[in-house]
Write a protein that holds these residues in place. Structure first.
Motif, PDB file in Angstrom:
ATOM      1  N   CYS A  14     -18.824 -60.234 -15.431  1.00 55.23           N
ATOM      2  CA  CYS A  14     -19.980 -60.144 -14.615  1.00 55.23           C
ATOM      3  C   CYS A  14     -19.935 -60.937 -13.453  1.00 55.23           C
ATOM      4  CB  CYS A  14     -21.439 -61.055 -15.558  1.00 55.23           C
ATOM      5  SG  CYS A  14     -22.629 -61.121 -14.763  1.00 55.23           S
ATOM      6  N   THR A  21     -16.693 -59.343 -21.039  1.00 62.97           N
ATOM      7  CA  THR A  21     -16.776 -58.427 -22.431  1.00 62.97           C
ATOM      8  C   THR A  21     -15.537 -58.461 -23.202  1.00 62.97           C
ATOM      9  OG1 THR A  21     -15.404 -56.571 -21.196  1.00 62.97           O
ATOM     10  CG2 THR A  21     -17.946 -56.470 -20.974  1.00 62.97           C
ATOM     11  N   ASP A  34     -17.786 -47.628 -20.881  1.00 65.82           N
ATOM     12  CA  ASP A  34     -18.954 -46.930 -21.501  1.00 65.82           C
ATOM     13  C   ASP A  34     -19.618 -48.010 -22.242  1.00 65.82           C
ATOM     14  OD1 ASP A  34     -18.266 -44.644 -20.048  1.00 65.82           O
ATOM     15  OD2 ASP A  34     -16.992 -43.817 -21.608  1.00 65.82           O
ATOM     16  N   GLU A  35     -18.777 -48.733 -23.147  1.00 65.36           N
ATOM     17  CA  GLU A  35     -19.339 -49.625 -24.057  1.00 65.36           C
ATOM     18  C   GLU A  35     -20.323 -50.641 -23.456  1.00 65.36           C
ATOM     19  OE1 GLU A  35     -16.546 -51.402 -26.594  1.00 65.36           O
ATOM     20  OE2 GLU A  35     -16.005 -49.408 -27.498  1.00 65.36           O
ATOM     21  N   ALA A  36     -19.793 -51.389 -22.262  1.00 65.65           N
ATOM     22  CA  ALA A  36     -20.286 -52.293 -21.542  1.00 65.65           C
ATOM     23  C   ALA A  36     -21.976 -51.715 -21.038  1.00 65.65           C
ATOM     24  CB  ALA A  36     -19.466 -52.828 -20.313  1.00 65.65           C
ATOM     25  N   LYS A  37     -21.644 -50.330 -20.462  1.00 63.91           N
ATOM     26  CA  LYS A  37     -23.058 -49.772 -19.941  1.00 63.91           C
ATOM     27  C   LYS A  37     -23.996 -49.600 -21.093  1.00 63.91           C
ATOM     28  CE  LYS A  37     -21.143 -47.257 -15.950  1.00 63.91           C
ATOM     29  NZ  LYS A  37     -21.201 -45.863 -15.512  1.00 63.91           N
ATOM     30  N   ALA A  38     -23.463 -49.064 -22.469  1.00 59.58           N
ATOM     31  CA  ALA A  38     -24.233 -49.068 -23.564  1.00 59.58           C
ATOM     32  C   ALA A  38     -24.787 -50.402 -23.944  1.00 59.58           C
ATOM     33  CB  ALA A  38     -23.578 -48.629 -24.593  1.00 59.58           C
ATOM     34  N   ASP A  39     -24.197 -51.340 -23.748  1.00 61.95           N
ATOM     35  CA  ASP A  39     -24.717 -52.775 -23.962  1.00 61.95           C
ATOM     36  C   ASP A  39     -25.765 -53.406 -22.705  1.00 61.95           C
ATOM     37  OD1 ASP A  39     -23.499 -52.704 -26.518  1.00 61.95           O
ATOM     38  OD2 ASP A  39     -21.523 -53.865 -25.885  1.00 61.95           O
ATOM     39  N   GLY A  40     -25.994 -52.590 -21.851  1.00 61.71           N
ATOM     40  CA  GLY A  40     -26.987 -53.021 -20.724  1.00 61.71           C
ATOM     41  C   GLY A  40     -26.066 -53.387 -19.745  1.00 61.71           C
ATOM     42  N   TRP A  41     -24.929 -53.662 -19.543  1.00 58.88           N
ATOM     43  CA  TRP A  41     -24.317 -53.915 -18.121  1.00 58.88           C
ATOM     44  C   TRP A  41     -24.680 -52.856 -17.104  1.00 58.88           C
ATOM     45  CZ3 TRP A  41     -19.815 -57.385 -17.130  1.00 58.88           C
ATOM     46  CH2 TRP A  41     -19.785 -58.407 -18.228  1.00 58.88           C
ATOM     47  N   CYS A  54     -23.844 -57.947 -16.131  1.00 60.34           N
ATOM     48  CA  CYS A  54     -24.248 -58.199 -17.592  1.00 60.34           C
ATOM     49  C   CYS A  54     -25.730 -57.841 -17.890  1.00 60.34           C
ATOM     50  CB  CYS A  54     -23.743 -59.421 -18.598  1.00 60.34           C
ATOM     51  SG  CYS A  54     -25.024 -60.776 -17.828  1.00 60.34           S
ATOM     52  N   ASP A  55     -26.094 -57.588 -19.080  1.00 62.87           N
ATOM     53  CA  ASP A  55     -27.377 -57.275 -19.120  1.00 62.87           C
ATOM     54  C   ASP A  55     -28.398 -58.281 -18.759  1.00 62.87           C
ATOM     55  OD1 ASP A  55     -26.631 -58.791 -21.213  1.00 62.87           O
ATOM     56  OD2 ASP A  55     -27.985 -58.017 -22.706  1.00 62.87           O
TER      57      ASP A  55
END
Length: 74
Positions: A14, A21, A34-41, A54-55
């Motif tokens: 971040c 991550t 893709d996983e980071a975006k799915a987690d709100g990044w 980060c989210d």
């Protein structure tokens, strides 16, 4: 620094708070993103530079971006 590269793994960092991550194999970079975006990044490109938030920091950054757009600073 937005991406930490190790000998055979990578992680996103971040740009606001420095949280990272979990590491993934270097050849799974797109899966990591893709996983980071799915987690709100949020992953954006500004002035040719990739930025990662980060989210928790994304909420603050979004508010700042909205203010910049409102006043024509973006």
């Amino acid at each position: 620094m937005s991406v930490e590269r190790y000998s055979d793994t990578v992680a996103l960092v971040c740009d606001a708070c420095g949280v990272t991550t979990p590491r993934r194999d270097a050849d799974e970079f797109q899966d990591l993103v893709d996983e980071a975006k799915a987690d709100g990044w949020r992953v954006t490109r500004r002035d040719g530079v990739w930025q990662h938030h980060c989210d928790a920091c994304d909420e603050e950054t979004s508010a700042l971006d909205q203010a910049r757009r409102k006043f024509g600073l973006r």
